[in-house]
Design a protein around this motif. Structure first.
Motif, PDB file in Angstrom:
ATOM      1  N   MET A  89       0.832  -1.205   0.000  1.00 34.40           N
ATOM      2  CA  MET A  89       0.000   0.000   0.000  1.00 34.40           C
ATOM      3  C   MET A  89       0.871   1.261   0.000  1.00 34.40           C
ATOM      4  SD  MET A  89      -3.370  -0.659   0.364  1.00 34.40           S
ATOM      5  CE  MET A  89      -4.422  -1.982   0.893  1.00 34.40           C
ATOM      6  N   LYS A  90       1.907   1.264   0.823  1.00 32.43           N
ATOM      7  CA  LYS A  90       2.765   2.443   0.944  1.00 32.43           C
ATOM      8  C   LYS A  90       3.686   2.612  -0.255  1.00 32.43           C
ATOM      9  CE  LYS A  90       0.815   3.857   4.547  1.00 32.43           C
ATOM     10  NZ  LYS A  90      -0.083   4.997   4.424  1.00 32.43           N
ATOM     11  N   ALA A  91       3.904   1.566  -1.034  1.00 29.12           N
ATOM     12  CA  ALA A  91       4.755   1.645  -2.219  1.00 29.12           C
ATOM     13  C   ALA A  91       3.993   2.110  -3.456  1.00 29.12           C
ATOM     14  CB  ALA A  91       5.394   0.283  -2.493  1.00 29.12           C
ATOM     15  N   HIS A  92       2.669   2.046  -3.426  1.00 28.91           N
ATOM     16  CA  HIS A  92       1.861   2.405  -4.601  1.00 28.91           C
ATOM     17  C   HIS A  92       1.428   3.866  -4.514  1.00 28.91           C
ATOM     18  CE1 HIS A  92      -1.181   2.307  -7.707  1.00 28.91           C
ATOM     19  NE2 HIS A  92      -0.671   1.134  -8.077  1.00 28.91           N
ATOM     20  N   ALA A  93       1.602   4.596  -5.605  1.00 29.35           N
ATOM     21  CA  ALA A  93       1.285   6.026  -5.625  1.00 29.35           C
ATOM     22  C   ALA A  93      -0.173   6.326  -5.274  1.00 29.35           C
ATOM     23  CB  ALA A  93       1.614   6.618  -6.996  1.00 29.35           C
ATOM     24  N   ALA A  94      -1.095   5.451  -5.680  1.00 26.40           N
ATOM     25  CA  ALA A  94      -2.525   5.705  -5.454  1.00 26.40           C
ATOM     26  C   ALA A  94      -2.959   5.452  -4.019  1.00 26.40           C
ATOM     27  CB  ALA A  94      -3.369   4.853  -6.397  1.00 26.40           C
ATOM     28  N   THR A  95      -2.153   4.733  -3.241  1.00 21.73           N
ATOM     29  CA  THR A  95      -2.564   4.364  -1.885  1.00 21.73           C
ATOM     30  C   THR A  95      -1.579   4.794  -0.802  1.00 21.73           C
ATOM     31  OG1 THR A  95      -1.582   2.168  -2.180  1.00 21.73           O
ATOM     32  CG2 THR A  95      -3.939   2.390  -2.651  1.00 21.73           C
ATOM     33  N   LYS A  96      -0.456   5.347  -1.181  1.00 22.23           N
ATOM     34  CA  LYS A  96       0.591   5.624  -0.195  1.00 22.23           C
ATOM     35  C   LYS A  96       0.198   6.620   0.884  1.00 22.23           C
ATOM     36  CE  LYS A  96       3.062   9.158  -2.803  1.00 22.23           C
ATOM     37  NZ  LYS A  96       4.329   9.459  -3.456  1.00 22.23           N
ATOM     38  N   ASN A  97      -0.786   7.469   0.602  1.00 22.54           N
ATOM     39  CA  ASN A  97      -1.188   8.473   1.588  1.00 22.54           C
ATOM     40  C   ASN A  97      -2.433   8.090   2.389  1.00 22.54           C
ATOM     41  OD1 ASN A  97       0.917  10.315   1.028  1.00 22.54           O
ATOM     42  ND2 ASN A  97      -0.152  10.921  -0.841  1.00 22.54           N
ATOM     43  N   ILE A  98      -2.953   6.902   2.161  1.00 18.41           N
ATOM     44  CA  ILE A  98      -4.113   6.449   2.938  1.00 18.41           C
ATOM     45  C   ILE A  98      -3.614   5.934   4.286  1.00 18.41           C
ATOM     46  CG2 ILE A  98      -6.050   4.829   3.084  1.00 18.41           C
ATOM     47  CD1 ILE A  98      -6.011   4.733  -0.017  1.00 18.41           C
TER      48      ILE A  98
END
Length: 89
Positions: free
Chosen positions: A68-77
């Motif tokens: 999750m933290k490595a993916h641009a679309a989910t890193k800030n969730i």
């Protein structure tokens, strides 16, 4: 946006297949929009749903947080990992 028309905050509950009906009911009763997904499909669901927060059963992490933290679309969730989700007393 008028606060009365704002959609409820969304929570994505990530688990490993155990029963979480009581947890979902509790979060829903608190006014949250809750979706559930198995850990295996968590990244794809988080990309699709863009929840406000992810609640992760710590017992099934298996790299979910890192992906999750490595993916641009989910890193800030924000992700909250709770061992307490494993069993309801």
């Amino acid at each position: 946006m008028n606060p009365t028309t704002r959609p409820p905050p969304s929570v994505m509950l990530v688990h490993n297949g155990n029963e979480y009906e009581a947890h979902v009911r509790h979060l829903t009763n608190a006014g949250l929009h809750v979706s559930e997904t198995h850990a295996d499909g968590a990244l794809a669901e988080a990309i699709r749903l863009q929840p406000d927060i992810i609640v992760l059963d710590f017992g099934c992490d298996g790299g979910v947080t890192a992906r999750m933290k490595a993916h641009a679309a989910t890193k800030n969730i924000p992700i909250i990992a709770l061992a307490a989700l494993m069993r309801e007393s």
